[in-house]
Design a protein around this motif. Structure first.
Motif, PDB file in Angstrom:
ATOM      1  N   ALA A  87      -2.173 -16.700 -19.779  1.00  0.00           N
ATOM      2  CA  ALA A  87      -1.248 -16.493 -18.667  1.00  0.00           C
ATOM      3  C   ALA A  87      -1.252 -14.552 -18.961  1.00  0.00           C
ATOM      4  O   ALA A  87      -0.714 -14.056 -18.304  1.00  0.00           O
ATOM      5  N   GLY A  88      -0.804 -14.567 -20.718  1.00  0.00           N
ATOM      6  CA  GLY A  88      -0.098 -13.635 -21.056  1.00  0.00           C
ATOM      7  C   GLY A  88      -2.340 -12.567 -20.172  1.00  0.00           C
ATOM      8  O   GLY A  88      -2.012 -11.000 -20.655  1.00  0.00           O
ATOM      9  N   THR A  89      -2.954 -13.177 -20.893  1.00  0.00           N
ATOM     10  CA  THR A  89      -4.059 -12.081 -20.231  1.00  0.00           C
ATOM     11  C   THR A  89      -4.176 -11.365 -19.040  1.00  0.00           C
ATOM     12  O   THR A  89      -4.399  -9.889 -18.612  1.00  0.00           O
ATOM     13  N   ILE A  90      -4.027 -12.437 -18.431  1.00  0.00           N
ATOM     14  CA  ILE A  90      -3.590 -12.284 -16.650  1.00  0.00           C
ATOM     15  C   ILE A  90      -3.046 -11.364 -16.241  1.00  0.00           C
ATOM     16  O   ILE A  90      -2.958 -10.731 -15.587  1.00  0.00           O
ATOM     17  N   LEU A  91      -1.173 -11.127 -16.958  1.00  0.00           N
ATOM     18  CA  LEU A  91      -0.858 -10.599 -17.017  1.00  0.00           C
ATOM     19  C   LEU A  91      -0.872  -9.322 -17.194  1.00  0.00           C
ATOM     20  O   LEU A  91      -0.701  -8.240 -16.663  1.00  0.00           O
ATOM     21  N   LEU A  92      -1.589  -8.848 -18.663  1.00  0.00           N
ATOM     22  CA  LEU A  92      -2.303  -7.691 -18.840  1.00  0.00           C
ATOM     23  C   LEU A  92      -2.556  -7.134 -18.116  1.00  0.00           C
ATOM     24  O   LEU A  92      -2.656  -5.924 -17.728  1.00  0.00           O
ATOM     25  N   LEU A  93      -3.595  -7.679 -17.438  1.00  0.00           N
ATOM     26  CA  LEU A  93      -4.751  -7.232 -16.542  1.00  0.00           C
ATOM     27  C   LEU A  93      -4.521  -7.109 -15.370  1.00  0.00           C
ATOM     28  O   LEU A  93      -4.697  -5.975 -14.701  1.00  0.00           O
ATOM     29  N   ASN A  94      -2.875  -7.493 -15.632  1.00  0.00           N
ATOM     30  CA  ASN A  94      -2.213  -6.844 -14.159  1.00  0.00           C
ATOM     31  C   ASN A  94      -1.303  -5.480 -13.593  1.00  0.00           C
ATOM     32  O   ASN A  94      -0.382  -5.886 -13.125  1.00  0.00           O
ATOM     33  N   THR A  95      -0.771  -5.120 -15.099  1.00  0.00           N
ATOM     34  CA  THR A  95       0.423  -4.642 -15.505  1.00  0.00           C
ATOM     35  C   THR A  95      -0.149  -2.821 -16.267  1.00  0.00           C
ATOM     36  O   THR A  95      -0.672  -3.328 -16.503  1.00  0.00           O
ATOM     37  N   PRO A  96       0.172  -2.170 -15.766  1.00  0.00           N
ATOM     38  CA  PRO A  96       0.244  -0.578 -15.663  1.00  0.00           C
ATOM     39  C   PRO A  96       0.355  -1.072 -17.292  1.00  0.00           C
ATOM     40  O   PRO A  96       1.066  -1.201 -18.140  1.00  0.00           O
ATOM     41  N   HIS A  97      -0.097   0.175 -17.989  1.00  0.00           N
ATOM     42  CA  HIS A  97      -0.580  -0.076 -19.243  1.00  0.00           C
ATOM     43  C   HIS A  97       0.799   0.759 -19.864  1.00  0.00           C
ATOM     44  O   HIS A  97       1.252  -0.139 -21.400  1.00  0.00           O
ATOM     45  N   HIS A  98       1.391   1.302 -20.001  1.00  0.00           N
ATOM     46  CA  HIS A  98       3.074   2.675 -20.421  1.00  0.00           C
ATOM     47  C   HIS A  98       3.760   0.576 -20.598  1.00  0.00           C
ATOM     48  O   HIS A  98       4.648   1.064 -21.154  1.00  0.00           O
ATOM     49  N   LEU A  99       4.051   0.162 -19.495  1.00  0.00           N
ATOM     50  CA  LEU A  99       5.046  -0.821 -19.596  1.00  0.00           C
ATOM     51  C   LEU A  99       5.274  -1.933 -20.555  1.00  0.00           C
ATOM     52  O   LEU A  99       6.586  -1.735 -20.884  1.00  0.00           O
ATOM     53  N   PHE A 100       4.402  -2.040 -21.299  1.00  0.00           N
ATOM     54  CA  PHE A 100       4.188  -2.874 -22.111  1.00  0.00           C
ATOM     55  C   PHE A 100       4.492  -1.887 -23.294  1.00  0.00           C
ATOM     56  O   PHE A 100       5.367  -2.928 -24.236  1.00  0.00           O
ATOM     57  N   GLU A 101       4.295  -1.013 -23.726  1.00  0.00           N
ATOM     58  CA  GLU A 101       4.580  -0.193 -24.634  1.00  0.00           C
ATOM     59  C   GLU A 101       5.759   0.042 -24.692  1.00  0.00           C
ATOM     60  O   GLU A 101       6.637   0.306 -25.790  1.00  0.00           O
ATOM     61  N   ASP A 102       6.617   0.372 -23.589  1.00  0.00           N
ATOM     62  CA  ASP A 102       7.997   0.545 -23.651  1.00  0.00           C
ATOM     63  C   ASP A 102       8.320  -0.787 -24.123  1.00  0.00           C
ATOM     64  O   ASP A 102       9.979  -0.721 -24.758  1.00  0.00           O
ATOM     65  N   LEU A 103       8.072  -2.245 -23.640  1.00  0.00           N
ATOM     66  CA  LEU A 103       8.665  -3.540 -24.308  1.00  0.00           C
ATOM     67  C   LEU A 103       8.708  -2.995 -25.798  1.00  0.00           C
ATOM     68  O   LEU A 103       9.348  -3.867 -26.099  1.00  0.00           O
ATOM     69  N   VAL A 104       7.543  -3.241 -26.461  1.00  0.00           N
ATOM     70  CA  VAL A 104       7.359  -3.744 -28.023  1.00  0.00           C
ATOM     71  C   VAL A 104       8.541  -3.080 -28.544  1.00  0.00           C
ATOM     72  O   VAL A 104       8.841  -3.750 -29.799  1.00  0.00           O
ATOM     73  N   PRO A 105       8.741  -2.728 -28.732  1.00  0.00           N
ATOM     74  CA  PRO A 105       9.840  -1.680 -30.172  1.00  0.00           C
ATOM     75  C   PRO A 105      10.781  -2.936 -29.885  1.00  0.00           C
ATOM     76  O   PRO A 105      11.066  -3.330 -30.645  1.00  0.00           O
ATOM     77  N   LEU A 106      11.625  -3.269 -28.153  1.00  0.00           N
ATOM     78  CA  LEU A 106      12.487  -4.888 -28.340  1.00  0.00           C
ATOM     79  C   LEU A 106      12.101  -5.591 -28.760  1.00  0.00           C
ATOM     80  O   LEU A 106      12.553  -6.265 -29.275  1.00  0.00           O
TER      81      LEU A 106
END
Length: 250
Positions: A87-106
């Protein structure tokens, strides 16, 4: 690729493998290294996921002693880790790159805080639960969330899994770490297959990073089982908070 670039990737790979075996966060080394040698961000993220996967394999092998008596538990968690990782791989392949980078610190900060208060929460929960482990559903939910996150973005996968597993099980941290390494192995297999087929990968960088991360993962796992619980936990917490600040600044 120059000799300097090869050396940079080798050092990043060994360091990342060791960090992932102990606490997670190795992607903070390999991802910037890939960018530094000229891999574009989107491709670097998928390449990084495959590059650190051998370290998960090595860590699982190196910490197998800590899995003694946990065979049934591991086998029961494999479908959860596999499904969540997919599920995580599918989510990443369908998500803009900048979005997950913004969430990582939190996400890293929250995971580190869970590791810090984990022993206290564990004692309180065990007292309320008669000193027994939590219901298996709680463990599956925690492992599932951690594996989904790890397949989405590798940084601090180990922190997340250690936090949830240590709160669900009355086990020594070395045994928790061994179980964590088994679950990250599953994530590594899933991400390697999915990203290898559907993502753009810098295979020339993979050829350098794979042996380096494998070696680092094995060494890190062997050191993990020899460190007492308290200093190991303190080290993981300090490392996690520093990692979250660095990611926030980036």
């Amino acid at each position: 690729m120059t000799v300097l670039e090869v050396l940079l990737l080798l050092l990043a790979g060994v360091g990342a493998g060791a960090l992932n075996a102990v606490a997670g966060g190795g992607s903070l080394l390999t991802y910037p290294a890939l960018l530094a040698v000229g891999v574009v961000p989107l491709h670097a993220n998928a390449t990084n996921a495959i590059a650190v996967a051998p370290a998960y394999t090595a860590a699982a092998i190196g910490s197998r002693q800590g899995l003694r008596g946990q065979r049934r538990r591991v086998l029961g968690l494999v479908p959860t880790a596999f499904t969540a990782g997919l599920a995580g791989t599918i989510l990443l392949l369908n998500t803009p790159h900048h979005l997950f980078e913004d969430l990582v610190p939190l996400l890293v900060f929250v995971a580190t805080a869970l590791v810090a208060v984990g022993p206290w929460i564990n004692r309180r929960v065990m007292a309320l639960n008669g000193g027994r482990a939590l219901h298996p559903i709680a463990l599956h939910l925690g492992v599932g969330f951690g594996c989904l996150y790890g397949a989405y973005f590798n940084a601090a996968l180990g922190l997340v899994l250690i936090a949830f597993i240590s709160m669900c099980l009355p086990e020594a941290l070395s045994r928790v770490g061994a179980l964590k390494n088994a679950m990250t192995f599953i994530v590594g297999v899933v991400t390697t297959v999915v990203y290898g087929i559907f993502a753009d990968i810098a295979w020339w960088a993979i050829a350098v990073l794979v042996p380096a991360t494998f070696f680092g993962g094995y060494v890190g796992a062997r050191l993990f089982v020899r460190i007492p619980d308290r200093p190991l936990r303190i080290g993981i917490v300090l490392y996690g908070f520093v990692l979250s600040v660095i990611l926030l600044l980036r």
